[in-house]
Design a protein around this motif. Structure first.
Motif, PDB file in Angstrom:
ATOM      1  N   ASN A  71      40.852  15.617   7.490  1.00 46.01           N
ATOM      2  CA  ASN A  71      40.853  14.677   6.375  1.00 46.01           C
ATOM      3  C   ASN A  71      42.176  14.786   5.629  1.00 46.01           C
ATOM      4  N   LEU A  72      43.020  13.788   5.769  1.00 45.92           N
ATOM      5  CA  LEU A  72      44.319  13.804   5.104  1.00 45.92           C
ATOM      6  C   LEU A  72      44.197  13.715   3.585  1.00 45.92           C
ATOM      7  N   GLY A  73      43.047  13.294   3.094  1.00 41.17           N
ATOM      8  CA  GLY A  73      42.821  13.211   1.658  1.00 41.17           C
ATOM      9  C   GLY A  73      42.281  14.496   1.057  1.00 41.17           C
ATOM     10  N   SER A  74      42.081  15.514   1.884  1.00 35.06           N
ATOM     11  CA  SER A  74      41.538  16.783   1.410  1.00 35.06           C
ATOM     12  C   SER A  74      42.650  17.827   1.324  1.00 35.06           C
ATOM     13  N   PRO A  75      43.044  18.217   0.118  1.00 36.69           N
ATOM     14  CA  PRO A  75      44.078  19.253  -0.002  1.00 36.69           C
ATOM     15  C   PRO A  75      43.695  20.547   0.714  1.00 36.69           C
ATOM     16  N   LYS A  76      42.404  20.872   0.727  1.00 40.50           N
ATOM     17  CA  LYS A  76      41.965  22.095   1.393  1.00 40.50           C
ATOM     18  C   LYS A  76      42.228  22.008   2.897  1.00 40.50           C
ATOM     19  N   GLN A  77      41.833  20.886   3.520  1.00 47.66           N
ATOM     20  CA  GLN A  77      42.034  20.733   4.958  1.00 47.66           C
ATOM     21  C   GLN A  77      43.519  20.610   5.297  1.00 47.66           C
ATOM     22  N   VAL A  78      44.269  19.913   4.472  1.00 47.74           N
ATOM     23  CA  VAL A  78      45.723  19.794   4.697  1.00 47.74           C
ATOM     24  C   VAL A  78      46.357  21.180   4.610  1.00 47.74           C
ATOM     25  N   GLY A  79      45.936  21.974   3.629  1.00 47.22           N
ATOM     26  CA  GLY A  79      46.456  23.336   3.488  1.00 47.22           C
ATOM     27  C   GLY A  79      46.144  24.188   4.698  1.00 47.22           C
ATOM     28  N   GLU A  80      44.930  24.074   5.226  1.00 51.52           N
ATOM     29  CA  GLU A  80      44.560  24.836   6.419  1.00 51.52           C
ATOM     30  C   GLU A  80      45.468  24.488   7.594  1.00 51.52           C
ATOM     31  N   VAL A  81      45.725  23.193   7.761  1.00 46.28           N
ATOM     32  CA  VAL A  81      46.586  22.756   8.863  1.00 46.28           C
ATOM     33  C   VAL A  81      48.012  23.248   8.649  1.00 46.28           C
ATOM     34  N   LEU A  82      48.544  23.029   7.461  1.00 48.14           N
ATOM     35  CA  LEU A  82      49.943  23.387   7.201  1.00 48.14           C
ATOM     36  C   LEU A  82      50.196  24.885   7.239  1.00 48.14           C
ATOM     37  N   PHE A  83      49.335  25.651   6.586  1.00 47.64           N
ATOM     38  CA  PHE A  83      49.635  27.065   6.379  1.00 47.64           C
ATOM     39  C   PHE A  83      48.949  28.004   7.365  1.00 47.64           C
ATOM     40  N   GLU A  84      47.812  27.595   7.918  1.00 45.73           N
ATOM     41  CA  GLU A  84      47.132  28.464   8.873  1.00 45.73           C
ATOM     42  C   GLU A  84      47.461  28.081  10.316  1.00 45.73           C
ATOM     43  N   LYS A  85      47.327  26.786  10.641  1.00 47.83           N
ATOM     44  CA  LYS A  85      47.595  26.355  12.019  1.00 47.83           C
ATOM     45  C   LYS A  85      49.085  26.311  12.325  1.00 47.83           C
ATOM     46  N   LEU A  86      49.847  25.642  11.446  1.00 49.06           N
ATOM     47  CA  LEU A  86      51.269  25.434  11.711  1.00 49.06           C
ATOM     48  C   LEU A  86      52.153  26.548  11.163  1.00 49.06           C
ATOM     49  N   LYS A  87      51.564  27.466  10.403  1.00 46.93           N
ATOM     50  CA  LYS A  87      52.282  28.636   9.861  1.00 46.93           C
ATOM     51  C   LYS A  87      53.516  28.264   9.041  1.00 46.93           C
ATOM     52  N   LEU A  88      53.439  27.172   8.289  1.00 48.17           N
ATOM     53  CA  LEU A  88      54.555  26.791   7.424  1.00 48.17           C
ATOM     54  C   LEU A  88      54.604  27.736   6.227  1.00 48.17           C
ATOM     55  N   PRO A  89      55.794  27.953   5.682  1.00 42.87           N
ATOM     56  CA  PRO A  89      55.890  28.867   4.533  1.00 42.87           C
ATOM     57  C   PRO A  89      55.206  28.267   3.300  1.00 42.87           C
ATOM     58  N   THR A  90      54.565  29.124   2.523  1.00 44.24           N
ATOM     59  CA  THR A  90      53.895  28.674   1.310  1.00 44.24           C
ATOM     60  C   THR A  90      54.862  28.750   0.149  1.00 44.24           C
ATOM     61  N   VAL A  91      54.660  27.869  -0.823  1.00 42.66           N
ATOM     62  CA  VAL A  91      55.539  27.846  -1.986  1.00 42.66           C
ATOM     63  C   VAL A  91      54.845  28.457  -3.194  1.00 42.66           C
ATOM     64  N   GLY A 132      43.671  28.055  -3.577  1.00 37.90           N
ATOM     65  CA  GLY A 132      44.419  28.275  -2.343  1.00 37.90           C
ATOM     66  C   GLY A 132      45.884  27.907  -2.526  1.00 37.90           C
ATOM     67  N   PHE A 133      46.565  27.712  -1.416  1.00 38.02           N
ATOM     68  CA  PHE A 133      47.981  27.371  -1.489  1.00 38.02           C
ATOM     69  C   PHE A 133      48.162  25.907  -1.855  1.00 38.02           C
ATOM     70  N   SER A 134      49.165  25.634  -2.655  1.00 35.01           N
ATOM     71  CA  SER A 134      49.425  24.288  -3.144  1.00 35.01           C
ATOM     72  C   SER A 134      49.975  23.402  -2.039  1.00 35.01           C
ATOM     73  N   THR A 135      49.465  22.179  -1.959  1.00 38.12           N
ATOM     74  CA  THR A 135      49.952  21.212  -0.974  1.00 38.12           C
ATOM     75  C   THR A 135      50.708  20.064  -1.658  1.00 38.12           C
ATOM     76  N   ASP A 136      51.057  20.239  -2.940  1.00 41.13           N
ATOM     77  CA  ASP A 136      51.724  19.149  -3.659  1.00 41.13           C
ATOM     78  C   ASP A 136      53.159  18.930  -3.226  1.00 41.13           C
TER      79      ASP A 136
END
Length: 70
Positions: free
Chosen positions: A40-60, A66-70
């Motif tokens: 769900n692209l409208g869910s910050p939680k799911q976007v965060g999981e994809v960005l920071f857990e699956k893709l291992k992008l650095p967190t700000v 959880g981690f900010s997706t803003d």
């Protein structure tokens, strides 16, 4: 403008709407492809999981939930 309104070219508006919908769908498919699954692209939680857990992008920064997706 408040009294008589604003003219709108409804045909052009329909064309632009169609183009934007197509671009949005293409971008959504690209995001799903990069993530390896749909989410769900409208869910910050799911976007965060994809960005920071699956893709291992650095967190700000981290928030209460959880981690900010803003």
């Amino acid at each position: 403008m408040e009294r008589i309104g604003v003219r709108i070219d409804s045909n052009m508006l329909k064309i632009v709407e169609k183009e934007l919908k197509e671009r949005l769908m293409a971008l959504e498919e690209k995001a799903y492809s990069l993530a390896g699954s749909q989410f769900n692209l409208g869910s910050p939680k799911q976007v965060g999981e994809v960005l920071f857990e699956k893709l291992k992008l650095p967190t700000v920064k981290k928030t209460k939930t959880g981690f900010s997706t803003d």
